[in-house]
Write a protein that holds these residues in place. Structure first.
Motif, short mmCIF file in Angstrom:
data_model
loop_
_atom_site.label_atom_id
_atom_site.label_comp_id
_atom_site.label_asym_id
_atom_site.label_seq_id
_atom_site.Cartn_x
_atom_site.Cartn_y
_atom_site.Cartn_z
N MET A 165 0.43 -1.95 0.30
CA MET A 165 -0.09 -0.29 -0.06
C MET A 165 0.84 1.55 0.10
O MET A 165 0.17 2.57 -0.55
CB MET A 165 -1.08 0.07 0.97
N ASP A 221 0.64 4.21 -2.75
CA ASP A 221 0.06 5.39 -2.40
C ASP A 221 1.36 6.57 -3.33
O ASP A 221 0.55 7.37 -3.54
CB ASP A 221 0.69 5.80 -0.95
N ALA A 254 0.51 6.41 -6.71
CA ALA A 254 -0.26 7.82 -7.38
C ALA A 254 -0.29 8.89 -6.96
O ALA A 254 -1.02 9.57 -7.58
CB ALA A 254 -1.41 6.96 -6.48
N THR A 257 -3.31 12.71 -0.09
CA THR A 257 -4.16 11.38 0.02
C THR A 257 -5.37 12.05 0.53
O THR A 257 -5.44 12.03 1.65
CB THR A 257 -3.09 10.00 0.75
N SER A 298 -8.23 9.58 -0.10
CA SER A 298 -9.03 8.47 0.07
C SER A 298 -8.60 7.62 -0.48
O SER A 298 -7.71 7.51 -1.27
CB SER A 298 -10.62 8.56 0.45
N THR A 299 -8.47 6.26 -0.28
CA THR A 299 -8.07 5.32 -0.79
C THR A 299 -9.20 4.24 -0.46
O THR A 299 -10.43 3.91 0.10
CB THR A 299 -7.47 4.37 0.00
N ASP A 300 -9.87 3.56 -1.94
CA ASP A 300 -10.73 2.48 -1.63
C ASP A 300 -10.56 1.34 -3.00
O ASP A 300 -9.85 1.27 -3.81
CB ASP A 300 -12.20 3.15 -2.37
N LEU A 342 -10.02 -1.31 -2.89
CA LEU A 342 -8.43 -2.46 -2.58
C LEU A 342 -8.68 -3.38 -2.57
O LEU A 342 -9.44 -4.51 -1.63
CB LEU A 342 -7.32 -1.69 -1.55
N GLU A 402 -9.16 11.24 -9.33
CA GLU A 402 -9.04 9.43 -9.20
C GLU A 402 -7.81 9.44 -9.67
O GLU A 402 -7.57 8.83 -11.06
CB GLU A 402 -10.20 9.23 -9.07
N ALA A 426 -6.83 -0.60 -7.21
CA ALA A 426 -7.56 0.30 -6.28
C ALA A 426 -6.68 1.32 -6.77
O ALA A 426 -6.56 1.57 -7.85
CB ALA A 426 -6.52 0.46 -4.90
N PHE A 482 -7.71 5.60 -5.98
CA PHE A 482 -6.92 6.82 -4.67
C PHE A 482 -7.45 8.19 -5.55
O PHE A 482 -7.62 8.15 -6.09
CB PHE A 482 -5.67 6.93 -5.02
#
Length: 161
Positions: free
Chosen positions: A36, A40, A43, A57, A59-61, A63, A90, A111, A113
């Motif tokens: 992760m 990150d 991203a 950052t 959010s992260t979803d 994943l 995004e 994922a 981000f």
């Protein structure tokens, strides 16, 4: 700043890493948290390439760990901006592992981000709209408003609780 446009490919960022024993857990598979961290970072670079300013950052979803990554494999972490709002972006991140001896490659993690661009005063700043060109970019771009709506609702629900 007038609203500008940038192709998704201009944000594309790829990191390649060889997985060592220190990167893994007691099952000899890669630590999820370490992966992760890489995701990150890649991203964030994609977001900064798109916005050409500082980003954070948000959010992260979605994943999803699809397959384990083992010691001695190589991973490629790839990211690009799929969609933008006023100051948010995004970024789709995917990880592919490769066994260097057999050549077998597999998608191991994906994922989304969300990053927010910041101006020199640390306030949200306008970002260029993203222009998808490939079939994958177009699919992700078309489905992004739905994901944005779900993220927004989730954040509103959390603020109420």
């Amino acid at each position: 700043m007038e609203h500008s446009f940038k192709p998704a490919k201009e944000s594309r960022t790829i990191m390649t890493q060889l997985i060592f024993p220190l990167d893994t857990n007691h099952n000899h598979t890669m630590f999820g948290g370490k992966l992760m961290e890489y995701m990150d970072k890649v991203a964030a670079i994609a977001a900064m390439r798109h916005a050409r300013m500082q980003v954070v950052t948000a959010s992260t979803d979605s994943l999803d760990f699809l397959a384990p990554i083992r010691v001695g494999e190589v991973i490629e972490v790839e990211a690009f901006v799929t969609w933008t709002n006023r100051s948010s972006m995004e970024i789709y991140v995917s990880v592919e592992s490769e066994n260097l001896f057999t050549g077998e490659r597999k998608k191991t993690v994906t994922a989304f981000f969300t990053f927010v661009a910041l101006n020199e005063h640390g306030k949200p700043a306008l970002v260029p709209a993203v222009v998808p060109e490939t079939e994958d970019e177009m699919k992700l771009h078309a489905s992004a408003p739905d994901r944005y709506g779900l993220r927004k609702k989730r954040m509103q629900d959390r603020r109420r609780n």
